[in-house]
Design a protein around this motif. Structure first.
Motif, PDB file in Angstrom:
ATOM      1  N   LEU A 188      15.825 -32.213   2.529  1.00 31.62           N
ATOM      2  CA  LEU A 188      14.793 -32.769   3.404  1.00 31.62           C
ATOM      3  C   LEU A 188      13.508 -33.049   2.621  1.00 31.62           C
ATOM      4  O   LEU A 188      12.896 -34.114   2.774  1.00 31.62           O
ATOM      5  CB  LEU A 188      14.514 -31.825   4.570  1.00 31.62           C
ATOM      6  N   ALA A 189      13.116 -32.126   1.753  1.00 37.35           N
ATOM      7  CA  ALA A 189      11.927 -32.336   0.920  1.00 37.35           C
ATOM      8  C   ALA A 189      12.125 -33.557   0.016  1.00 37.35           C
ATOM      9  O   ALA A 189      11.195 -34.359  -0.169  1.00 37.35           O
ATOM     10  CB  ALA A 189      11.626 -31.097   0.082  1.00 37.35           C
ATOM     11  N   ALA A 190      13.328 -33.713  -0.534  1.00 40.00           N
ATOM     12  CA  ALA A 190      13.619 -34.872  -1.383  1.00 40.00           C
ATOM     13  C   ALA A 190      13.462 -36.174  -0.596  1.00 40.00           C
ATOM     14  O   ALA A 190      12.847 -37.127  -1.080  1.00 40.00           O
ATOM     15  CB  ALA A 190      15.031 -34.767  -1.960  1.00 40.00           C
ATOM     16  N   LEU A 191      13.988 -36.204   0.610  1.00 42.79           N
ATOM     17  CA  LEU A 191      13.875 -37.414   1.444  1.00 42.79           C
ATOM     18  C   LEU A 191      12.407 -37.719   1.773  1.00 42.79           C
ATOM     19  O   LEU A 191      11.982 -38.886   1.715  1.00 42.79           O
ATOM     20  CB  LEU A 191      14.687 -37.270   2.720  1.00 42.79           C
ATOM     21  N   VAL A 192      11.648 -36.693   2.099  1.00 45.09           N
ATOM     22  CA  VAL A 192      10.228 -36.887   2.408  1.00 45.09           C
ATOM     23  C   VAL A 192       9.501 -37.435   1.175  1.00 45.09           C
ATOM     24  O   VAL A 192       8.705 -38.385   1.277  1.00 45.09           O
ATOM     25  CB  VAL A 192       9.581 -35.565   2.895  1.00 45.09           C
ATOM     26  N   LEU A 193       9.790 -36.877   0.002  1.00 47.39           N
ATOM     27  CA  LEU A 193       9.106 -37.320  -1.215  1.00 47.39           C
ATOM     28  C   LEU A 193       9.572 -38.699  -1.682  1.00 47.39           C
ATOM     29  O   LEU A 193       8.785 -39.459  -2.251  1.00 47.39           O
ATOM     30  CB  LEU A 193       9.265 -36.277  -2.325  1.00 47.39           C
ATOM     31  N   ILE A 194      10.812 -39.043  -1.428  1.00 49.10           N
ATOM     32  CA  ILE A 194      11.284 -40.408  -1.729  1.00 49.10           C
ATOM     33  C   ILE A 194      10.535 -41.402  -0.845  1.00 49.10           C
ATOM     34  O   ILE A 194      10.055 -42.437  -1.321  1.00 49.10           O
ATOM     35  CB  ILE A 194      12.815 -40.518  -1.552  1.00 49.10           C
ATOM     36  N   ALA A 195      10.408 -41.080   0.433  1.00 46.52           N
ATOM     37  CA  ALA A 195       9.652 -41.949   1.347  1.00 46.52           C
ATOM     38  C   ALA A 195       8.189 -42.032   0.919  1.00 46.52           C
ATOM     39  O   ALA A 195       7.586 -43.113   0.948  1.00 46.52           O
ATOM     40  CB  ALA A 195       9.767 -41.432   2.783  1.00 46.52           C
ATOM     41  N   ALA A 196       7.619 -40.908   0.505  1.00 41.34           N
ATOM     42  CA  ALA A 196       6.225 -40.898   0.049  1.00 41.34           C
ATOM     43  C   ALA A 196       6.051 -41.766  -1.193  1.00 41.34           C
ATOM     44  O   ALA A 196       5.054 -42.502  -1.309  1.00 41.34           O
ATOM     45  CB  ALA A 196       5.773 -39.470  -0.229  1.00 41.34           C
ATOM     46  N   THR A 197       7.000 -41.702  -2.102  1.00 40.65           N
ATOM     47  CA  THR A 197       6.940 -42.528  -3.312  1.00 40.65           C
ATOM     48  C   THR A 197       6.945 -44.011  -2.941  1.00 40.65           C
ATOM     49  O   THR A 197       6.177 -44.808  -3.490  1.00 40.65           O
ATOM     50  CB  THR A 197       8.122 -42.214  -4.251  1.00 40.65           C
ATOM     51  N   TRP A 198       7.792 -44.370  -2.000  1.00 35.81           N
ATOM     52  CA  TRP A 198       7.856 -45.750  -1.535  1.00 35.81           C
ATOM     53  C   TRP A 198       6.512 -46.172  -0.929  1.00 35.81           C
ATOM     54  O   TRP A 198       6.021 -47.271  -1.170  1.00 35.81           O
ATOM     55  CB  TRP A 198       9.003 -45.895  -0.530  1.00 35.81           C
ATOM     56  N   LEU A 199       5.901 -45.265  -0.160  1.00 30.85           N
ATOM     57  CA  LEU A 199       4.589 -45.573   0.422  1.00 30.85           C
ATOM     58  C   LEU A 199       3.515 -45.709  -0.649  1.00 30.85           C
ATOM     59  O   LEU A 199       2.647 -46.589  -0.554  1.00 30.85           O
ATOM     60  CB  LEU A 199       4.184 -44.503   1.441  1.00 30.85           C
ATOM     61  N   TRP A 200       3.562 -44.864  -1.667  1.00 27.59           N
ATOM     62  CA  TRP A 200       2.600 -45.004  -2.774  1.00 27.59           C
ATOM     63  C   TRP A 200       2.773 -46.363  -3.454  1.00 27.59           C
ATOM     64  O   TRP A 200       1.782 -47.032  -3.754  1.00 27.59           O
ATOM     65  CB  TRP A 200       2.797 -43.896  -3.820  1.00 27.59           C
ATOM     66  N   ALA A 201       4.009 -46.746  -3.693  1.00 25.50           N
ATOM     67  CA  ALA A 201       4.275 -48.019  -4.365  1.00 25.50           C
ATOM     68  C   ALA A 201       3.754 -49.198  -3.546  1.00 25.50           C
ATOM     69  O   ALA A 201       3.323 -50.214  -4.108  1.00 25.50           O
ATOM     70  CB  ALA A 201       5.773 -48.168  -4.636  1.00 25.50           C
ATOM     71  N   ARG A 202       3.752 -49.068  -2.240  1.00 22.49           N
ATOM     72  CA  ARG A 202       3.262 -50.131  -1.349  1.00 22.49           C
ATOM     73  C   ARG A 202       1.779 -49.969  -1.016  1.00 22.49           C
ATOM     74  O   ARG A 202       1.235 -50.744  -0.244  1.00 22.49           O
ATOM     75  CB  ARG A 202       4.089 -50.147  -0.070  1.00 22.49           C
ATOM     76  N   ARG A 203       1.151 -48.922  -1.596  1.00 18.75           N
ATOM     77  CA  ARG A 203      -0.272 -48.620  -1.357  1.00 18.75           C
ATOM     78  C   ARG A 203      -0.554 -48.414   0.136  1.00 18.75           C
ATOM     79  O   ARG A 203      -1.588 -48.805   0.657  1.00 18.75           O
ATOM     80  CB  ARG A 203      -1.185 -49.710  -1.944  1.00 18.75           C
TER      81      ARG A 203
END
Length: 169
Positions: free
Chosen positions: A85-100
């Motif tokens: 679950l933490a991995a999924l949350v952080l993958i989503a967060a990474t995607w959000l960072w990439a999209r600013r």
């Protein structure tokens, strides 16, 4: 009238935050994947820590031992689920960072806090102290847990630096 200046922030800071969150996401995804595909290796680790069978066997502490394999395995499955679950949350967060995206910092904080709880409260406090994992020469995961806590903590600090997230601009 004095001129008001805003502190200069580096355009590289959001990139660094993105890469660091992505690194932790990759790490914990690989940990969860490894625990799923090689279930038995760390299953034994959890069983031995909870059973306290490689500690000093002090009678004042041994009452804490959990010897039920069902409870031990349930704890291990819960750890894996939390990691995934933490991995999924952080993958989503990474995607959000990439999209600013303005929610990148918030989601990163959730995922990174999940890891701090797992490795700090779960492995260091509960495993290390309650189940006396520090006494075991064979089944002692405190160094590994500390490395994850340090990495995760540094990434959490970077993501909270002024200028890292889109809402700081």
């Amino acid at each position: 009238m004095a001129e008001t200046r805003t502190p200069h922030t580096s355009p590289a800071l959001p990139v660094a935050a993105t890469l660091l969150v992505g690194t932790v996401a990759l790490y914990i995804a690989l940990v969860a994947f490894g625990n799923i595909t090689d279930f038995g290796t760390n299953q034994q680790f959890v069983r031995h820590v909870l059973a306290m069978d490689t500690t000093f066997k002090d009678d004042d502490l041994m009452w804490r031992a959990i010897t039920s394999q069902t409870v031990q395995d349930s704890a291990y499955v819960a750890i894996i689920a939390w990691e995934a679950l933490a991995a999924l949350v952080l993958i989503a967060a990474t995607w959000l960072w990439a999209r600013r995206h303005p929610r990148a910092r918030q989601l990163s904080t959730v995922g990174l806090s999940m890891l701090l709880l797992l490795f700090g409260a779960g492995f260091v406090a509960i495993g290390g102290e309650w189940f006396a994992m520090w006494q075991s020469k064979t089944w002692n995961g405190l160094d590994a847990a500390t490395r994850v806590i340090v990495l995760t903590g540094v990434v959490l600090l970077v993501t909270h630096l002024r200028g890292a997230a889109p809402e700081d601009s």
